[in-house]
Write a protein that holds these residues in place. Sequence first.
Motif, PDB file in Angstrom:
ATOM      1  N   VAL A  43       1.038  -1.152  -0.044  1.00 32.06           N
ATOM      2  CA  VAL A  43      -0.046  -0.036   0.081  1.00 32.06           C
ATOM      3  C   VAL A  43       0.891   1.113  -0.187  1.00 32.06           C
ATOM      4  CG1 VAL A  43      -1.823  -1.194   1.186  1.00 32.06           C
ATOM      5  CG2 VAL A  43      -0.313   0.302   2.368  1.00 32.06           C
ATOM      6  N   ALA A  44       0.340   2.302  -0.538  1.00 35.22           N
ATOM      7  CA  ALA A  44       1.283   3.300  -0.688  1.00 35.22           C
ATOM      8  C   ALA A  44       0.871   4.415   0.406  1.00 35.22           C
ATOM      9  CB  ALA A  44       0.713   4.165  -2.078  1.00 35.22           C
ATOM     10  N   GLU A  45       1.705   5.779   0.495  1.00 37.18           N
ATOM     11  CA  GLU A  45       1.413   6.737   1.253  1.00 37.18           C
ATOM     12  C   GLU A  45       1.288   7.933   0.513  1.00 37.18           C
ATOM     13  OE1 GLU A  45       3.330   9.336   4.952  1.00 37.18           O
ATOM     14  OE2 GLU A  45       4.279   7.525   4.177  1.00 37.18           O
ATOM     15  N   HIS A  46      -0.209   8.406   0.583  1.00 34.34           N
ATOM     16  CA  HIS A  46      -0.227   9.812  -0.154  1.00 34.34           C
ATOM     17  C   HIS A  46      -1.263  10.526   0.883  1.00 34.34           C
ATOM     18  CE1 HIS A  46       1.044   8.453  -4.031  1.00 34.34           C
ATOM     19  NE2 HIS A  46       0.702   7.402  -4.150  1.00 34.34           N
ATOM     20  N   HIS A  47      -0.786  11.807   0.450  1.00 37.75           N
ATOM     21  CA  HIS A  47      -1.466  12.985   1.467  1.00 37.75           C
ATOM     22  C   HIS A  47      -2.294  14.044   0.588  1.00 37.75           C
ATOM     23  CE1 HIS A  47       0.598  11.335   4.954  1.00 37.75           C
ATOM     24  NE2 HIS A  47       1.526  11.230   4.332  1.00 37.75           N
ATOM     25  N   PHE A  48      -3.305  14.674   1.054  1.00 42.48           N
ATOM     26  CA  PHE A  48      -3.756  15.910   0.342  1.00 42.48           C
ATOM     27  C   PHE A  48      -4.489  15.493  -0.786  1.00 42.48           C
ATOM     28  CE2 PHE A  48      -0.310  17.620   2.913  1.00 42.48           C
ATOM     29  CZ  PHE A  48      -0.923  17.834   4.021  1.00 42.48           C
ATOM     30  N   ALA A  49      -4.994  14.251  -1.105  1.00 39.11           N
ATOM     31  CA  ALA A  49      -5.592  13.706  -2.303  1.00 39.11           C
ATOM     32  C   ALA A  49      -6.831  13.408  -2.249  1.00 39.11           C
ATOM     33  CB  ALA A  49      -4.751  12.656  -3.054  1.00 39.11           C
ATOM     34  N   SER A 140       9.813  19.417 -11.557  1.00 44.49           N
ATOM     35  CA  SER A 140      10.650  20.496 -10.884  1.00 44.49           C
ATOM     36  C   SER A 140       9.367  21.733 -10.633  1.00 44.49           C
ATOM     37  CB  SER A 140      11.663  21.027 -11.407  1.00 44.49           C
ATOM     38  OG  SER A 140      11.129  21.827 -13.004  1.00 44.49           O
ATOM     39  N   LYS A 141       8.546  21.797 -11.740  1.00 45.12           N
ATOM     40  CA  LYS A 141       7.406  22.731 -11.720  1.00 45.12           C
ATOM     41  C   LYS A 141       6.429  22.252 -10.518  1.00 45.12           C
ATOM     42  CE  LYS A 141       7.994  24.310 -16.349  1.00 45.12           C
ATOM     43  NZ  LYS A 141       7.353  24.575 -17.637  1.00 45.12           N
ATOM     44  N   LEU A 142       6.135  21.080 -10.549  1.00 41.05           N
ATOM     45  CA  LEU A 142       5.166  20.441  -9.493  1.00 41.05           C
ATOM     46  C   LEU A 142       5.752  20.697  -8.230  1.00 41.05           C
ATOM     47  CD1 LEU A 142       2.443  19.379  -9.269  1.00 41.05           C
ATOM     48  CD2 LEU A 142       3.672  16.803  -9.625  1.00 41.05           C
ATOM     49  N   TRP A 148       1.745  23.100  -2.884  1.00 40.18           N
ATOM     50  CA  TRP A 148       2.466  21.763  -2.243  1.00 40.18           C
ATOM     51  C   TRP A 148       3.323  22.460  -1.188  1.00 40.18           C
ATOM     52  CZ3 TRP A 148       4.447  16.796  -4.868  1.00 40.18           C
ATOM     53  CH2 TRP A 148       3.482  16.463  -5.701  1.00 40.18           C
ATOM     54  N   ALA A 149       4.099  23.643  -1.357  1.00 40.73           N
ATOM     55  CA  ALA A 149       4.762  24.166  -0.340  1.00 40.73           C
ATOM     56  C   ALA A 149       3.743  24.415   0.845  1.00 40.73           C
ATOM     57  CB  ALA A 149       5.505  25.415  -0.851  1.00 40.73           C
ATOM     58  N   SER A 150       2.821  24.958   0.726  1.00 39.41           N
ATOM     59  CA  SER A 150       1.697  25.212   1.919  1.00 39.41           C
ATOM     60  C   SER A 150       1.458  24.010   2.650  1.00 39.41           C
ATOM     61  CB  SER A 150       0.476  26.183   1.357  1.00 39.41           C
ATOM     62  OG  SER A 150      -0.146  25.515   0.641  1.00 39.41           O
ATOM     63  N   SER A 281      -4.943  15.566 -12.718  1.00 43.07           N
ATOM     64  CA  SER A 281      -5.143  16.377 -11.908  1.00 43.07           C
ATOM     65  C   SER A 281      -4.011  16.382 -11.004  1.00 43.07           C
ATOM     66  CB  SER A 281      -6.476  15.756 -10.921  1.00 43.07           C
ATOM     67  OG  SER A 281      -5.657  14.143 -10.474  1.00 43.07           O
ATOM     68  N   ILE A 282      -3.312  15.318 -10.786  1.00 52.92           N
ATOM     69  CA  ILE A 282      -1.822  15.075 -10.005  1.00 52.92           C
ATOM     70  C   ILE A 282      -0.724  15.983 -10.425  1.00 52.92           C
ATOM     71  CG2 ILE A 282      -0.038  13.618  -9.216  1.00 52.92           C
ATOM     72  CD1 ILE A 282      -1.905  11.183  -9.421  1.00 52.92           C
ATOM     73  N   ARG A 283      -0.659  15.995 -11.622  1.00 53.29           N
ATOM     74  CA  ARG A 283       0.448  16.776 -12.463  1.00 53.29           C
ATOM     75  C   ARG A 283       0.072  18.305 -12.473  1.00 53.29           C
ATOM     76  NH1 ARG A 283       3.392  13.008 -17.025  1.00 53.29           N
ATOM     77  NH2 ARG A 283       4.612  11.510 -15.500  1.00 53.29           N
ATOM     78  N   THR A 284      -1.080  18.783 -12.210  1.00 52.11           N
ATOM     79  CA  THR A 284      -1.490  20.054 -12.100  1.00 52.11           C
ATOM     80  C   THR A 284      -1.262  20.671 -10.845  1.00 52.11           C
ATOM     81  OG1 THR A 284      -3.613  19.738 -12.192  1.00 52.11           O
ATOM     82  CG2 THR A 284      -2.654  20.168 -14.142  1.00 52.11           C
ATOM     83  N   GLY A 285      -1.028  19.732  -9.773  1.00 53.93           N
ATOM     84  CA  GLY A 285      -0.880  20.211  -8.132  1.00 53.93           C
ATOM     85  C   GLY A 285      -2.074  20.101  -7.492  1.00 53.93           C
ATOM     86  N   ARG A 286      -3.136  19.584  -8.258  1.00 57.75           N
ATOM     87  CA  ARG A 286      -4.341  19.490  -7.303  1.00 57.75           C
ATOM     88  C   ARG A 286      -4.205  18.167  -6.507  1.00 57.75           C
ATOM     89  NH1 ARG A 286     -10.227  18.635  -9.871  1.00 57.75           N
ATOM     90  NH2 ARG A 286     -11.428  18.109  -7.861  1.00 57.75           N
ATOM     91  N   GLY A 287      -3.503  17.398  -6.888  1.00 60.26           N
ATOM     92  CA  GLY A 287      -3.719  15.976  -6.187  1.00 60.26           C
ATOM     93  C   GLY A 287      -4.736  15.033  -6.881  1.00 60.26           C
ATOM     94  N   ALA A 288      -4.534  13.777  -6.492  1.00 62.62           N
ATOM     95  CA  ALA A 288      -5.585  12.714  -7.364  1.00 62.62           C
ATOM     96  C   ALA A 288      -6.926  13.198  -7.060  1.00 62.62           C
ATOM     97  CB  ALA A 288      -5.298  11.483  -6.763  1.00 62.62           C
TER      98      ALA A 288
END
Length: 365
Positions: A43-49, A140-142, A148-150, A281-288
């Motif tokens: 199982v994976a670990e993901h946050h804010f998705a 790098s942009k993502l 993401w920083a916040s 959605s992931i690669r635009t920074g929104r999350g899954a």
Amino acid sequence: MTVPLSILDLSPIPSGADAGTALRNSIDLARRAESFGYHRYWVAEHHFADGVAGAAPAVLIGLIAAATDRIRVGSGAVQVGHHTALSIVESFGLLDAVYPGRIDLGLGRSGGASSGRGAPAAAPARFVDGLLIPPPFDFSKLAASPRWASRAGLLQQPGAVTPDFAEVVADIAALIAGTYTRDGYDVHATPGEGAGVQLWILGSSAGQSATVAGERGLPFAANYHVSPATVLQAVEAYRAAFRPSPVLDRPHVLVSADVVVAPTDEEAARLAAGYGLWVRSIRTGRGAIPFPTPEQAAAASWTPEDRALVQDRLDTQFAGTPESVADRLRTLQRVTGADELLVTTITHDHADRVRSFELLAKEWS
């Protein structure tokens, strides 16, 4: 050569469902996977998705291990930047104490300093002995996204600094071995010390993760499903850095892939149709996002820029009949020299996901 086949589960939340449904689906899928003959269930670990429920691997591993009898259960991977070495060892030591000989502790590099590499050099898509290696994606942009920083600050205590990944791995290994000291004092993790967990390193490039895994003589999991452009460099860097250890006398590589299997190519393509929206959605920074239905995917609008953003992942997803997907997986195994393969599948309906794994297992065996 037929190698073991295992599962990586992100606990995806389908559109219209909730996290509880996704987690119950994961537990049910793990039971089925054991009966189908899969070797490991990670199982994976993901946050804010909004569309992924697997935020706490150790908790979910315990639930899955309790619901199964034989299959190995583990993390793919614990993001070490969000935990202390001691908390990781204690959590997985607890799991090993209850389910001895079945727990894998996969570690992933996260939350720390940049690897120092800039944006990848432009490169055309190419085939290596039948395996598609697409152009590299620029993460790098993502990584520099203000969103993401916040959020990153919520995953650590204020002022916390993530140690170097190699140091964290060394600390975890020492705590398990019972050789850890701090300020001249012995430190013992209970539970955790002497645990029989199998330690893995996961990585997506020829960076620090591959080097650390090789230098410590640990098994290495490379991500074709996350970063297909760099999978060959990752496994090459691992093998180049490898030194025999009490764990391994030779390199041991696991490689992942996204798959969707159905009785026909047309049905597999329909079930996989939401994947592009999900990756976008992931690669635009929104999350899954919650995984779309085929109908929602068909109604979605796309720009050329959108397509370019996800094309490498679409081109390297193995969607089709059991025979065609198994053939592509054999190509992946042959080109990478993988000792094991790890497959991940996301569809909107749980029954379709279960069937995909069942059809693949039957074909693979």
